[in-house]
Enzyme design. Structure first.
Site, PDB file in Angstrom:
ATOM      1  N   ILE A  17       3.978  51.367 -39.745  1.00 11.05           N
ATOM      2  CA  ILE A  17       3.398  52.510 -40.434  1.00 11.05           C
ATOM      3  C   ILE A  17       4.525  53.322 -41.058  1.00 11.05           C
ATOM      4  O   ILE A  17       5.365  53.906 -40.370  1.00 11.05           O
ATOM      5  CB  ILE A  17       2.568  53.387 -39.467  1.00 11.05           C
ATOM      6  CG1 ILE A  17       1.568  52.507 -38.684  1.00 11.05           C
ATOM      7  CG2 ILE A  17       1.864  54.483 -40.234  1.00 11.05           C
ATOM      8  CD1 ILE A  17       0.662  51.662 -39.555  1.00 11.05           C
TER       9      ILE A  17
ATOM     10  N   ARG B 187      -0.774  46.570 -55.359  1.00 12.77           N
ATOM     11  CA  ARG B 187       0.056  45.399 -55.649  1.00 12.77           C
ATOM     12  C   ARG B 187       0.733  45.518 -57.004  1.00 12.77           C
ATOM     13  O   ARG B 187       1.870  45.057 -57.180  1.00 12.77           O
ATOM     14  CB  ARG B 187      -0.806  44.137 -55.541  1.00 12.77           C
ATOM     15  CG  ARG B 187      -1.100  43.805 -54.085  1.00 12.77           C
ATOM     16  CD  ARG B 187      -2.140  42.750 -53.871  1.00 12.77           C
ATOM     17  NE  ARG B 187      -2.273  42.498 -52.428  1.00 12.77           N
ATOM     18  CZ  ARG B 187      -3.232  41.773 -51.863  1.00 12.77           C
ATOM     19  NH1 ARG B 187      -4.156  41.201 -52.640  1.00 12.77           N
ATOM     20  NH2 ARG B 187      -3.273  41.600 -50.567  1.00 12.77           N
TER      21      ARG B 187
ATOM     22  N   GLY C 123      33.046  39.079 -51.662  1.00  8.24           N
ATOM     23  CA  GLY C 123      33.175  39.651 -50.326  1.00  8.24           C
ATOM     24  C   GLY C 123      32.867  41.130 -50.292  1.00  8.24           C
ATOM     25  O   GLY C 123      32.331  41.644 -49.303  1.00  8.24           O
TER      26      GLY C 123
ATOM     27  N   GLU D  85       2.423  44.665 -48.658  1.00  9.34           N
ATOM     28  CA  GLU D  85       1.307  44.682 -49.609  1.00  9.34           C
ATOM     29  C   GLU D  85       0.793  43.262 -49.875  1.00  9.34           C
ATOM     30  O   GLU D  85       0.311  42.949 -50.960  1.00  9.34           O
ATOM     31  CB  GLU D  85       1.710  45.348 -50.930  1.00  9.34           C
ATOM     32  CG  GLU D  85       2.110  46.802 -50.820  1.00  9.34           C
ATOM     33  CD  GLU D  85       0.981  47.723 -50.411  1.00  9.34           C
ATOM     34  OE1 GLU D  85      -0.188  47.271 -50.392  1.00  9.34           O
ATOM     35  OE2 GLU D  85       1.249  48.893 -50.104  1.00  9.34           O
TER      36      GLU D  85
END
Length: 558
Positions: free
Chosen positions: A323, A419, A516, A539
């Site tokens: 949550i 979405r 790196g 989602e």
């Protein structure tokens, strides 16, 4: 209109006509894929769920094929618009040529579903259809001459010269909104975001107040309730820019988007009047409380219970997990089971549960509610929590719309918007990975020259900006469908599917460009990599999106 200095490149008009012809050939290939999958998973004229499951790789591969073709359509529409505006310059021509070349080659040779999963024509029984696509004059030209070293090099040369790639929407209002949020992000988010991430700090209250003043939390809320009353396309622009700065600020608006859409679509007049103005102003920060331990995306297995007490109030009992922003929120949209006799999605009710805002010292001051933080790699700024409810008291009028048993149906109405917004977040993250990598490759000197002068580095940068543009336009296309009031679950799923893949790819190759140094926490690309990884999961995971796209395409009438 400037042309590309490349003897293999046609003029702009010919390029667009060739793209249109290649799209037609690609659509024939997608149609053949649909026919093959239909034969595999339909029984007696209907889709058989057990066959969909047993043929999951084939089904999901088909979803990726359709997504790839739809992405090319969106890119072609972008190019046509730019051409009409006299903005289809050399960099955009190169981008379309490379993008079409790459994505058509993927259709013929193998579309990546993940780093180790490729859907190839032969395994879907499409060897002949793949050969036809490869041999089509227009598609074949792009496959042979599109994504070449020369074109990639020329695209990066155009960008280094200051030409850039057009990202305007051809609308003064939309472009002004983008510029406004871009300035805010550049000035207020980017300079501090990495420090906030490293400290696992919450987004500062003053930043939230500034976001609210810009209208972030009320973009799609009706003007009568204090919102801007704008559409999903504007929401995409806002979310993309905020996520370019930091996915935390881009995602904060998602909480308000979900709650605002839930209440706006299904709330009673009293619920709308009570909550929407305060959500739009930023006074109330909502959180979505749906997922449970052990269930993940399977909301049909939800166990949290809500029952009426003798005084008419509700009592909530159960556990929730993952949550976001739970402690500092003021309102929970919570899904619970109100009818124990019903199984699956039936019997689920959506609740609007007010709660006191927590603090660092006391994150969950509400009686009957406890929470513990889940430490995460990235996606910080709001924090993730596991929640436990035991006899948590909710008002008698807390059921959304004053209706029981319709919670899942109400939630499904918001999935498209959520979405699409997640796809926009992914585009923003992908853009930041590119921006950081371009700057680093230009500044960093190795073996006596800039990194960007090495072909393997410039190749990566070229593909990063190509895929950002394609994913952005696919996302905008889905948003436009939503703004027209049309069903767009397939389009939203496609946008999230592709944009999340692009975000992860860009972050990964961006870190590679940093070498790196990219693995060091002090470099921002390390955060971008962690942030990008979640986009393929929340989602609706990539596998869920592929399932949604495939089933939708297989069952929807053309």
């Amino acid at each position: 209109m400037r042309s590309v200095t490349n003897e293999m490149m046609p003029d702009a008009h010919t390029l667009l006509m060739r793209a249109a012809a290649a799209l037609e050939a690609a659509q024939h290939f997608a149609n053949a894929a649909r026919e093959a999958v239909t034969r595999a998973v339909f029984r007696d004229g209907r889709i058989a769920l057990e066959l969909v499951e047993s043929q999951q790789r084939m089904v999901h591969g088909y979803a990726w094929i359709e997504t790839t073709v739809e992405a090319l359509k969106a890119a072609a529409a972008w190019a046509m618009r730019l051409d009409g505006e006299q903005q289809f310059r050399a960099s955009e021509q190169l981008l379309i040529t490379i993008g079409f070349g790459e994505y058509l080659a993927q259709l013929v040779g193998g579309v990546p579903m993940s780093q180790c999963e490729f859907v190839r024509p032969a395994e879907l029984g499409l060897a002949a259809a793949g050969a036809r696509l490869n041999n089509d004059p227009a598609a074949g030209w792009f496959i042979q001459h599109g994504n070449t070293a020369q074109n990639r090099g020329q695209l990066i040369a155009q960008i280094r010269s200051g030409a850039g790639v057009a990202d305007g929407l051809g609308d003064e209002t939309l472009d002004a909104i983008r510029d406004q949020f871009r300035r805010f992000v550049d000035g207020r988010i980017i300079p501090s975001a990495h420090g906030w991430h490293l400290a696992n700090a919450l987004i500062p209250d003053e930043i939230i107040a500034e976001m609210a003043a810009l209208g972030t939390f009320g973009v799609c809320i009706d003007a009568e309730y204090g919102g801007l009353g704008l559409g999903k396309l504007v929401m995409c622009v806002v979310t993309e820019e905020l996520s370019r700065g930091w996915i935390g600020t881009g995602s904060l608006g998602t909480r308000s988007e979900i709650a605002g859409e839930l209440i706006g679509l299904a709330g009673t007049p009293e619920q709308k009047a009570a909550w929407l103005p305060r959500i739009a102003s930023g006074e109330v920060l909502p959180t979505a409380v749906f997922t449970e331990p052990g269930n993940g995306s399977d909301l049909g297995g939800l166990r949290t219970r809500a029952g009426r007490h003798s005084d008419g109030t509700w009592r909530i009992d159960g556990a929730k997990t993952w949550i976001t922003h739970a402690a500092r929120s003021d309102l929970m949209t919570l899904l619970a089971r109100t009818d124990s006799g019903e199984k699956g999605y039936a019997g689920l009710t959506m609740f609007l549960l007010p709660k006191p805002r927590g603090s660092e010292r006391e994150p969950f001051p509400a009686q009957g509610m406890q929470g513990s933080e889940i430490e995460v790699l990235g996606y910080r700024g709001m924090r993730e929590y596991e929640l436990a409810f035991e006899d948590f008291v909710a008002p008698s009028d807390a059921a959304l719309g004053a209706i029981e048993g319709q919670g899942f149906k109400q939630l499904m109405q918001t999935f498209e918007g959520a979405r699409i917004q997640t796809a926009a977040r992914a585009v923003g993250v992908a853009q930041r990975a590119y921006d950081l990598s371009l700057a680093y490759a230009t500044e960093r000197v190795q073996f006596g020259k800039q990194l960007i002068d090495f072909p393997r580095v410039s190749d990566k940068l070229a593909m990063m900006i190509v895929e950002i543009t394609v994913a952005r336009e696919l996302t905008y296309s889905a948003a436009r469908e939503k703004d027209k009031g049309r069903r767009c679950d397939i389009e939203a799923g496609m946008a999230k599917l592709l944009a999340a893949r692009v975000a992860w790819s860009n972050a990964d190759v961006g870190l590679q460009i940093h070498g790196g140094n990219g693995y060091a926490l002090e470099y921002e690309i390390s955060r971008v990599l962690c942030d990008a990884r979640i986009l393929n999961i929340f989602e609706g995971a990539a596998e869920i999106q592929a399932q949604v796209v495939a089933r939708g395409k297989l069952t929807r009438q053309n």
